[in-house]
Design a protein around this motif. Sequence first.
Motif, PDB file in Angstrom:
ATOM      1  N   TYR A 159       0.857  -1.169   0.000  1.00 48.87           N
ATOM      2  CA  TYR A 159       0.000   0.000   0.000  1.00 48.87           C
ATOM      3  C   TYR A 159       0.902   1.232   0.000  1.00 48.87           C
ATOM      4  CZ  TYR A 159      -4.177  -2.751   1.077  1.00 48.87           C
ATOM      5  OH  TYR A 159      -5.236  -3.629   1.019  1.00 48.87           O
ATOM      6  N   ARG A 160       0.311   2.373  -0.263  1.00 53.23           N
ATOM      7  CA  ARG A 160       1.074   3.613  -0.213  1.00 53.23           C
ATOM      8  C   ARG A 160       0.218   4.737   0.331  1.00 53.23           C
ATOM      9  NH1 ARG A 160       1.832   4.756  -6.743  1.00 53.23           N
ATOM     10  NH2 ARG A 160      -0.338   5.396  -7.168  1.00 53.23           N
ATOM     11  N   GLN A 161       0.898   5.736   0.871  1.00 50.97           N
ATOM     12  CA  GLN A 161       0.204   6.889   1.423  1.00 50.97           C
ATOM     13  C   GLN A 161       1.011   8.140   1.145  1.00 50.97           C
ATOM     14  OE1 GLN A 161      -0.730   6.600   5.613  1.00 50.97           O
ATOM     15  NE2 GLN A 161      -2.342   8.142   5.429  1.00 50.97           N
ATOM     16  N   ALA A 162       0.410   9.052   0.419  1.00 49.45           N
ATOM     17  CA  ALA A 162       1.024  10.341   0.123  1.00 49.45           C
ATOM     18  C   ALA A 162       0.571  11.364   1.163  1.00 49.45           C
ATOM     19  CB  ALA A 162       0.629  10.795  -1.276  1.00 49.45           C
ATOM     20  N   PRO A 163       1.328  12.433   1.358  1.00 54.04           N
ATOM     21  CA  PRO A 163       0.941  13.448   2.346  1.00 54.04           C
ATOM     22  C   PRO A 163      -0.461  13.983   2.093  1.00 54.04           C
ATOM     23  CG  PRO A 163       3.174  13.822   1.614  1.00 54.04           C
ATOM     24  CD  PRO A 163       2.623  12.737   0.736  1.00 54.04           C
ATOM     25  N   GLY A 164      -1.270  14.003   3.140  1.00 56.51           N
ATOM     26  CA  GLY A 164      -2.616  14.536   3.041  1.00 56.51           C
ATOM     27  C   GLY A 164      -3.623  13.613   2.395  1.00 56.51           C
ATOM     28  N   LYS A 165      -3.183  12.389   2.073  1.00 58.48           N
ATOM     29  CA  LYS A 165      -4.083  11.435   1.436  1.00 58.48           C
ATOM     30  C   LYS A 165      -4.218  10.175   2.281  1.00 58.48           C
ATOM     31  CE  LYS A 165      -3.315  12.909  -3.336  1.00 58.48           C
ATOM     32  NZ  LYS A 165      -3.012  12.444  -4.729  1.00 58.48           N
ATOM     33  N   GLU A 166      -5.252   9.402   1.990  1.00 63.20           N
ATOM     34  CA  GLU A 166      -5.450   8.154   2.692  1.00 63.20           C
ATOM     35  C   GLU A 166      -4.547   7.071   2.102  1.00 63.20           C
ATOM     36  OE1 GLU A 166     -10.118   8.684   4.102  1.00 63.20           O
ATOM     37  OE2 GLU A 166      -9.531   7.035   2.802  1.00 63.20           O
ATOM     38  N   ARG A 167      -4.281   6.072   2.933  1.00 61.12           N
ATOM     39  CA  ARG A 167      -3.498   4.933   2.450  1.00 61.12           C
ATOM     40  C   ARG A 167      -4.312   4.191   1.399  1.00 61.12           C
ATOM     41  NH1 ARG A 167      -0.338   1.320   6.819  1.00 61.12           N
ATOM     42  NH2 ARG A 167       0.252   3.479   7.312  1.00 61.12           N
ATOM     43  N   GLU A 168      -3.628   3.802   0.312  1.00 59.35           N
ATOM     44  CA  GLU A 168      -4.327   3.147  -0.790  1.00 59.35           C
ATOM     45  C   GLU A 168      -3.596   1.889  -1.222  1.00 59.35           C
ATOM     46  OE1 GLU A 168      -4.445   5.764  -4.168  1.00 59.35           O
ATOM     47  OE2 GLU A 168      -2.267   5.718  -4.453  1.00 59.35           O
ATOM     48  N   LEU A 169      -4.365   0.981  -1.771  1.00 58.69           N
ATOM     49  CA  LEU A 169      -3.806  -0.252  -2.309  1.00 58.69           C
ATOM     50  C   LEU A 169      -2.899   0.047  -3.489  1.00 58.69           C
ATOM     51  CD1 LEU A 169      -3.923  -3.464  -2.732  1.00 58.69           C
ATOM     52  CD2 LEU A 169      -5.740  -2.930  -4.369  1.00 58.69           C
ATOM     53  N   VAL A 170      -1.771  -0.629  -3.540  1.00 61.57           N
ATOM     54  CA  VAL A 170      -0.919  -0.603  -4.729  1.00 61.57           C
ATOM     55  C   VAL A 170      -1.030  -1.950  -5.434  1.00 61.57           C
ATOM     56  CG1 VAL A 170       1.411  -0.356  -5.636  1.00 61.57           C
ATOM     57  CG2 VAL A 170       0.674   1.039  -3.678  1.00 61.57           C
TER      58      VAL A 170
END
Length: 119
Positions: free
Chosen positions: A37-48
């Motif tokens: 998974y990944r998480q960018a600043p200000g965003k929710e964690r998302e499936l990769v």
Amino acid sequence: QVQLVESGGGLVQPGGSLRLSCAASGSIRNINTMGWYRQAPGKERELVATMSNFGLTNYADSVKGRFTVSRDNAKNTVYLQMNNLTPGDTSVYYCYLQMLYGPSVANYWGQGTQVTVSS
């Protein structure tokens, strides 16, 4: 106790490639799914991308055709080959492990590794 140790993140130019690795250790048994998974600043964690014990894969639409998830079950390790990276891929990438305990599941996360795509 389960430990997930990630490696392979870093800075890469647009169009470049990186390979992430995640090794699981400790009380490992009945692994079901491993992935990223990944998480960018200000965003929710998302499936990769994830891969089940049966080899079934699941990818985010944004990475299909560019990223490849694989596993070495003998080493309890999951990999993520990332090609043709774009600045939109910049994020903290987290290793994910799901184990089965009878009818229940337990989810584990790595500490995260930074991937930065920039010229």
